[in-house]
Scaffold this active site. Structure first.
Site, mmCIF file in Angstrom:
data_model
loop_
_atom_site.group_PDB
_atom_site.id
_atom_site.type_symbol
_atom_site.label_atom_id
_atom_site.label_comp_id
_atom_site.label_asym_id
_atom_site.label_seq_id
_atom_site.Cartn_x
_atom_site.Cartn_y
_atom_site.Cartn_z
ATOM 1 N N ASP A 8 -1.436 2.122 6.295
ATOM 2 C CA ASP A 8 -0.249 1.121 5.912
ATOM 3 C C ASP A 8 0.351 1.200 4.563
ATOM 4 O O ASP A 8 -0.235 1.741 3.599
ATOM 5 C CB ASP A 8 -0.604 -0.257 6.344
ATOM 6 C CG ASP A 8 0.609 -1.319 5.994
ATOM 7 O OD1 ASP A 8 1.768 -1.012 6.677
ATOM 8 O OD2 ASP A 8 0.567 -2.103 5.360
ATOM 9 N N LYS A 155 0.889 0.832 16.242
ATOM 10 C CA LYS A 155 0.654 1.855 15.473
ATOM 11 C C LYS A 155 -0.943 2.450 15.818
ATOM 12 O O LYS A 155 -1.080 3.840 15.683
ATOM 13 C CB LYS A 155 0.171 1.488 13.683
ATOM 14 C CG LYS A 155 1.345 0.782 12.922
ATOM 15 C CD LYS A 155 1.018 0.508 11.728
ATOM 16 C CE LYS A 155 2.216 0.091 10.891
ATOM 17 N NZ LYS A 155 1.723 -0.616 9.474
ATOM 18 N N ASP A 178 -3.183 -4.232 6.380
ATOM 19 C CA ASP A 178 -3.202 -5.612 5.800
ATOM 20 C C ASP A 178 -2.582 -6.504 6.749
ATOM 21 O O ASP A 178 -2.653 -7.894 6.658
ATOM 22 C CB ASP A 178 -2.532 -5.833 4.457
ATOM 23 C CG ASP A 178 -1.055 -5.759 4.341
ATOM 24 O OD1 ASP A 178 -0.399 -4.707 4.916
ATOM 25 O OD2 ASP A 178 -0.199 -6.783 4.085
#
Length: 232
Positions: A8, A155, A178
């Site tokens: 990310d 994702k 996160d």
């Protein structure tokens, strides 16, 4: 053995003020120079990710729009998942709902998005989700914006498709994130890890949670798992 990294961006490679961590960049460059592919996975647009890939020094492999688009290398074809028309239908319903409350929505880069619809986080994400609860679209709260994405597109789903293009499988990846939108990616990877500032979803899915936060947490994770990589 691990063979690649997918990470990310906001909150993982940055600090709390969204400034990209120079230590994280150095860690990524060390991986790339050793032959380990690094994929940037974000809610951001393709054009934004392209700039970052060039400046950081990766090969341009990306997952954008929270899994709605993905690409292997700069010269690869951009793959589009999901149904943006369904997201637009959901957006218009949300727009009408909040207009009745006297609130206007602000779109983010609609001309550069191919799979999702994103708008400013100036309304309640929970209320937004309720408005479209009966539609095949979900509201993704990244903490920075609200994204509308077709059901099943994440994702994690993009990682599975991209891995095949790279002649890899998801188990070959170390995934780092996160936010809630990173949870499926972390769960599907061979090893999933979360930085210290992560929210509960990715923390619960992760095999390892860093003691350090943000970009420093990313560096901590890479250092921990570096011995497990098979350089290509």
């Amino acid at each position: 053995m691990l063979k690649a990294v997918v990470t990310d961006l906001d909150g993982t490679l940055t600090d709390r003020r969204r400034r990209i961590s120079t230590a994280a960049i150095e860690a990524i460059r060390n991986l790339v120079d050793a032959g380990v592919p690094v994929v940037l996975a974000s809610g951001n647009t393709t054009c934004s990710l392209d700039i970052l890939c060039k400046m950081i020094g990766t090969d341009g492999s990306i997952i954008g729009e929270n899994g709605g688009v993905y690409r292997y290398r700069f010269d690869g074809k951009l793959q589009v998942a999901g149904r943006q028309e369904a997201c637009w239908d959901a957006y218009h319903r949300i727009e009408e709902h909040f207009a009745e409350e006297g609130k206007a929505l602000t779109l983010y880069s609609p001309e550069n998005r191919f799979a999702d619809v994103a708008f400013a986080r100036t309304v309640s994400p929970a209320e937004t989700a309720e408005v479209i609860a009966d539609m095949p679209v979900r509201a993704v709260d990244t903490g920075f914006a609200i994204h509308l994405q077709y059901d099943g597109v994440t994702k994690g789903s993009a990682l599975a498709e991209l891995a095949a293009l790279m002649d890899l499988v998801p188990d070959d990846f170390l995934a780092i994130g996160d936010s809630e939108n990173d949870t499926e990616m972390i769960r599907r990877a061979g090893v999933g890890a979360a930085v210290g500032n992560a929210v509960p979803g990715p923390m619960a899915a992760a095999e390892y949670v860093a003691e350090k936060k943000y970009g420093e947490g990313f560096v901590e994770i890479v250092r921990k798992y570096r011995p497990y990589f098979l350089e290509r």
